[in-house]
Design a protein around this motif. Sequence first.
Motif, PDB file in Angstrom:
ATOM      1  N   GLY A 162      10.601  -1.834  14.073  1.00  0.00           N
ATOM      2  CA  GLY A 162      11.859  -1.302  13.995  1.00  0.00           C
ATOM      3  C   GLY A 162      11.961  -0.251  12.653  1.00  0.00           C
ATOM      4  N   ALA A 163      13.279   0.313  12.529  1.00  0.00           N
ATOM      5  CA  ALA A 163      13.620   1.191  11.347  1.00  0.00           C
ATOM      6  C   ALA A 163      13.768   0.178  10.154  1.00  0.00           C
ATOM      7  CB  ALA A 163      14.793   1.844  11.856  1.00  0.00           C
ATOM      8  N   LEU A 164      14.243  -0.985  10.383  1.00  0.00           N
ATOM      9  CA  LEU A 164      14.565  -1.618   8.963  1.00  0.00           C
ATOM     10  C   LEU A 164      13.205  -2.397   8.560  1.00  0.00           C
ATOM     11  CD1 LEU A 164      17.879  -3.746   9.818  1.00  0.00           C
ATOM     12  CD2 LEU A 164      17.337  -1.768   8.125  1.00  0.00           C
ATOM     13  N   GLU A 165      12.341  -2.850   9.364  1.00  0.00           N
ATOM     14  CA  GLU A 165      11.080  -3.231   9.023  1.00  0.00           C
ATOM     15  C   GLU A 165      10.007  -2.002   8.490  1.00  0.00           C
ATOM     16  OE1 GLU A 165       7.478  -5.878  10.800  1.00  0.00           O
ATOM     17  OE2 GLU A 165       9.046  -5.517  11.980  1.00  0.00           O
ATOM     18  N   ALA A 166      10.158  -0.919   8.913  1.00  0.00           N
ATOM     19  CA  ALA A 166       9.558   0.074   8.524  1.00  0.00           C
ATOM     20  C   ALA A 166       9.993   0.770   7.172  1.00  0.00           C
ATOM     21  CB  ALA A 166       9.195   1.185   9.634  1.00  0.00           C
ATOM     22  N   LEU A 167      11.572   0.582   7.059  1.00  0.00           N
ATOM     23  CA  LEU A 167      11.943   1.312   5.992  1.00  0.00           C
ATOM     24  C   LEU A 167      11.513   1.220   4.454  1.00  0.00           C
ATOM     25  CD1 LEU A 167      14.560   2.936   5.339  1.00  0.00           C
ATOM     26  CD2 LEU A 167      15.821   0.792   4.683  1.00  0.00           C
ATOM     27  N   PRO A 168      10.848   0.237   4.023  1.00  0.00           N
ATOM     28  CA  PRO A 168      10.343   0.096   2.684  1.00  0.00           C
ATOM     29  C   PRO A 168       8.995   1.105   2.652  1.00  0.00           C
ATOM     30  CG  PRO A 168      10.590  -2.167   3.390  1.00  0.00           C
ATOM     31  CD  PRO A 168      10.888  -1.245   4.728  1.00  0.00           C
ATOM     32  N   GLY A 169       8.148   1.041   3.761  1.00  0.00           N
ATOM     33  CA  GLY A 169       7.096   1.831   3.873  1.00  0.00           C
ATOM     34  C   GLY A 169       7.324   3.118   3.826  1.00  0.00           C
ATOM     35  N   MET A 170       8.517   3.703   4.730  1.00  0.00           N
ATOM     36  CA  MET A 170       8.925   5.148   4.831  1.00  0.00           C
ATOM     37  C   MET A 170       9.598   5.584   3.494  1.00  0.00           C
ATOM     38  SD  MET A 170       8.762   7.460   6.995  1.00  0.00           S
ATOM     39  CE  MET A 170       8.493   6.775   8.546  1.00  0.00           C
ATOM     40  N   GLY A 171      10.256   4.723   2.900  1.00  0.00           N
ATOM     41  CA  GLY A 171      10.902   4.882   1.496  1.00  0.00           C
ATOM     42  C   GLY A 171       9.847   5.092   0.486  1.00  0.00           C
ATOM     43  N   PHE A 172       8.640   4.546   0.451  1.00  0.00           N
ATOM     44  CA  PHE A 172       7.599   4.825  -0.412  1.00  0.00           C
ATOM     45  C   PHE A 172       7.015   6.148  -0.298  1.00  0.00           C
ATOM     46  CE2 PHE A 172       3.036   4.836  -1.353  1.00  0.00           C
ATOM     47  CZ  PHE A 172       2.967   4.569  -2.540  1.00  0.00           C
ATOM     48  N   LEU A 173       6.783   6.447   1.212  1.00  0.00           N
ATOM     49  CA  LEU A 173       6.312   7.928   1.541  1.00  0.00           C
ATOM     50  C   LEU A 173       7.178   9.081   1.014  1.00  0.00           C
ATOM     51  CD1 LEU A 173       4.833   7.445   5.184  1.00  0.00           C
ATOM     52  CD2 LEU A 173       3.557   7.457   2.816  1.00  0.00           C
ATOM     53  N   TYR A 174       8.571   8.871   1.044  1.00  0.00           N
ATOM     54  CA  TYR A 174       9.449   9.807   0.596  1.00  0.00           C
ATOM     55  C   TYR A 174       9.557   9.881  -0.681  1.00  0.00           C
ATOM     56  CZ  TYR A 174      14.125  11.974   0.200  1.00  0.00           C
ATOM     57  OH  TYR A 174      15.063  12.522  -0.325  1.00  0.00           O
ATOM     58  N   THR A 204      -1.668   2.849  -4.565  1.00  0.00           N
ATOM     59  CA  THR A 204      -2.281   1.666  -3.831  1.00  0.00           C
ATOM     60  C   THR A 204      -3.690   1.339  -4.286  1.00  0.00           C
ATOM     61  OG1 THR A 204      -3.317   3.628  -2.765  1.00  0.00           O
ATOM     62  CG2 THR A 204      -1.146   2.771  -2.080  1.00  0.00           C
ATOM     63  N   ILE A 205      -4.232   1.638  -5.445  1.00  0.00           N
ATOM     64  CA  ILE A 205      -5.369   1.213  -6.100  1.00  0.00           C
ATOM     65  C   ILE A 205      -5.277  -0.331  -6.466  1.00  0.00           C
ATOM     66  CG2 ILE A 205      -6.798   1.019  -8.019  1.00  0.00           C
ATOM     67  CD1 ILE A 205      -6.160   4.190  -8.522  1.00  0.00           C
ATOM     68  N   PRO A 206      -6.207  -1.165  -6.048  1.00  0.00           N
ATOM     69  CA  PRO A 206      -6.011  -2.759  -6.285  1.00  0.00           C
ATOM     70  C   PRO A 206      -5.928  -2.678  -7.731  1.00  0.00           C
ATOM     71  CG  PRO A 206      -7.885  -2.133  -4.636  1.00  0.00           C
ATOM     72  CD  PRO A 206      -7.366  -0.776  -5.121  1.00  0.00           C
ATOM     73  N   GLY A 207      -5.089  -3.549  -8.228  1.00  0.00           N
ATOM     74  CA  GLY A 207      -5.124  -4.028  -9.625  1.00  0.00           C
ATOM     75  C   GLY A 207      -3.777  -3.274 -10.283  1.00  0.00           C
ATOM     76  N   VAL A 208      -3.447  -2.168  -9.743  1.00  0.00           N
ATOM     77  CA  VAL A 208      -2.136  -1.629  -9.866  1.00  0.00           C
ATOM     78  C   VAL A 208      -1.087  -2.521  -9.431  1.00  0.00           C
ATOM     79  CG1 VAL A 208      -0.636   0.256  -9.687  1.00  0.00           C
ATOM     80  CG2 VAL A 208      -3.215   0.726  -9.996  1.00  0.00           C
ATOM     81  N   PRO A 209      -0.066  -2.906 -10.661  1.00  0.00           N
ATOM     82  CA  PRO A 209       1.146  -3.940  -9.960  1.00  0.00           C
ATOM     83  C   PRO A 209       1.802  -3.363  -9.039  1.00  0.00           C
ATOM     84  CG  PRO A 209       1.130  -3.404 -12.531  1.00  0.00           C
ATOM     85  CD  PRO A 209       0.027  -2.561 -11.906  1.00  0.00           C
ATOM     86  N   GLY A 210       1.873  -3.948  -7.842  1.00  0.00           N
ATOM     87  CA  GLY A 210       2.597  -3.921  -6.627  1.00  0.00           C
ATOM     88  C   GLY A 210       2.088  -3.051  -5.870  1.00  0.00           C
ATOM     89  N   SER A 211       0.725  -2.824  -5.925  1.00  0.00           N
ATOM     90  CA  SER A 211      -0.265  -2.323  -5.080  1.00  0.00           C
ATOM     91  C   SER A 211      -0.330  -2.848  -3.602  1.00  0.00           C
ATOM     92  CB  SER A 211      -1.531  -1.695  -5.354  1.00  0.00           C
ATOM     93  OG  SER A 211      -2.462  -3.031  -5.789  1.00  0.00           O
ATOM     94  N   GLY A 212      -0.575  -4.164  -3.593  1.00  0.00           N
ATOM     95  CA  GLY A 212      -0.630  -5.171  -2.582  1.00  0.00           C
ATOM     96  C   GLY A 212       0.833  -4.820  -1.653  1.00  0.00           C
ATOM     97  N   GLN A 234       3.402  -2.717   3.153  1.00  0.00           N
ATOM     98  CA  GLN A 234       4.350  -1.790   3.935  1.00  0.00           C
ATOM     99  C   GLN A 234       3.947  -0.701   4.606  1.00  0.00           C
ATOM    100  OE1 GLN A 234       7.475  -3.457   3.881  1.00  0.00           O
ATOM    101  NE2 GLN A 234       6.564  -4.986   2.684  1.00  0.00           N
ATOM    102  N   ALA A 235       3.167   0.255   3.911  1.00  0.00           N
ATOM    103  CA  ALA A 235       2.633   1.359   4.418  1.00  0.00           C
ATOM    104  C   ALA A 235       1.801   0.894   5.878  1.00  0.00           C
ATOM    105  CB  ALA A 235       1.493   2.026   3.473  1.00  0.00           C
ATOM    106  N   ASP A 236       1.248  -0.315   5.854  1.00  0.00           N
ATOM    107  CA  ASP A 236       0.579  -0.599   7.172  1.00  0.00           C
ATOM    108  C   ASP A 236       1.434  -0.966   8.448  1.00  0.00           C
ATOM    109  OD1 ASP A 236      -1.933  -0.890   6.111  1.00  0.00           O
ATOM    110  OD2 ASP A 236      -2.168  -2.990   5.794  1.00  0.00           O
ATOM    111  N   LYS A 237       2.718  -0.747   8.117  1.00  0.00           N
ATOM    112  CA  LYS A 237       3.809  -0.860   9.085  1.00  0.00           C
ATOM    113  C   LYS A 237       4.068   0.451   9.784  1.00  0.00           C
ATOM    114  CE  LYS A 237       5.757  -5.000   7.233  1.00  0.00           C
ATOM    115  NZ  LYS A 237       6.816  -5.644   6.479  1.00  0.00           N
ATOM    116  N   ILE A 238       3.442   1.408   9.064  1.00  0.00           N
ATOM    117  CA  ILE A 238       3.740   3.084   9.669  1.00  0.00           C
ATOM    118  C   ILE A 238       2.407   3.514  10.411  1.00  0.00           C
ATOM    119  CG2 ILE A 238       4.233   5.184   8.868  1.00  0.00           C
ATOM    120  CD1 ILE A 238       5.761   3.985   6.716  1.00  0.00           C
ATOM    121  N   ASN A 239       2.488   4.064  11.274  1.00  0.00           N
ATOM    122  CA  ASN A 239       1.506   4.534  12.322  1.00  0.00           C
ATOM    123  C   ASN A 239       1.560   6.133  11.922  1.00  0.00           C
ATOM    124  OD1 ASN A 239      -0.291   5.635  14.112  1.00  0.00           O
ATOM    125  ND2 ASN A 239       0.525   4.644  15.966  1.00  0.00           N
ATOM    126  N   PHE A 240       0.486   6.382  10.981  1.00  0.00           N
ATOM    127  CA  PHE A 240       0.499   7.758  10.456  1.00  0.00           C
ATOM    128  C   PHE A 240       0.180   8.876  11.594  1.00  0.00           C
ATOM    129  CE2 PHE A 240       0.002   5.068   6.877  1.00  0.00           C
ATOM    130  CZ  PHE A 240       1.040   5.815   5.761  1.00  0.00           C
TER     131      PHE A 240
END
Length: 165
Positions: free
Chosen positions: A47-59, A90-98, A103-109
Amino acid sequence: MSKTADNLPLGNEELDERRIRIGETAILLLIACVIGTISNYVSTGIGALEALPGMGFLYLCSVVGLMLARFVPFYLPAVAWVSLIAIVATIPGVPGSGWVVQQADKINFLSLATPALAYGGLALSAKEFDIARRSGWKIVIVAICVMLGTYLGSVVIADLALRFF
């Protein structure tokens, strides 16, 4: 001076990314995100609400990349800035990358590419029609052969891949 088919510019002049209007482009990107969210829902059921954080990151990556391409004193294409921001985030070790990766995994590119490619295929300008008219009927035969060859080649490769793998 009137424009005839012989003296029309082809439209492949270099686009200076430093002249892009960021506000207008941000609105167009927002529209693309809405269409992408719908396409993502149709293809994955997320759904849109579940994909919103990932889409917001891409935006956010896209808008920040456009701003960097416009205002940084050395030239780097906007697509490079956007990619660089997304890679660093998205580099491992960068704060918040996980969280970002989760969130990006919820988006089918692939579902995001489908509407963009469909629009690209349908967006023909008057200039392109004039070029096609100037090229004549032979271009239609060439286009049909290219499309048919591409389709048949794809079918053969897919058939072989599905049979043996």
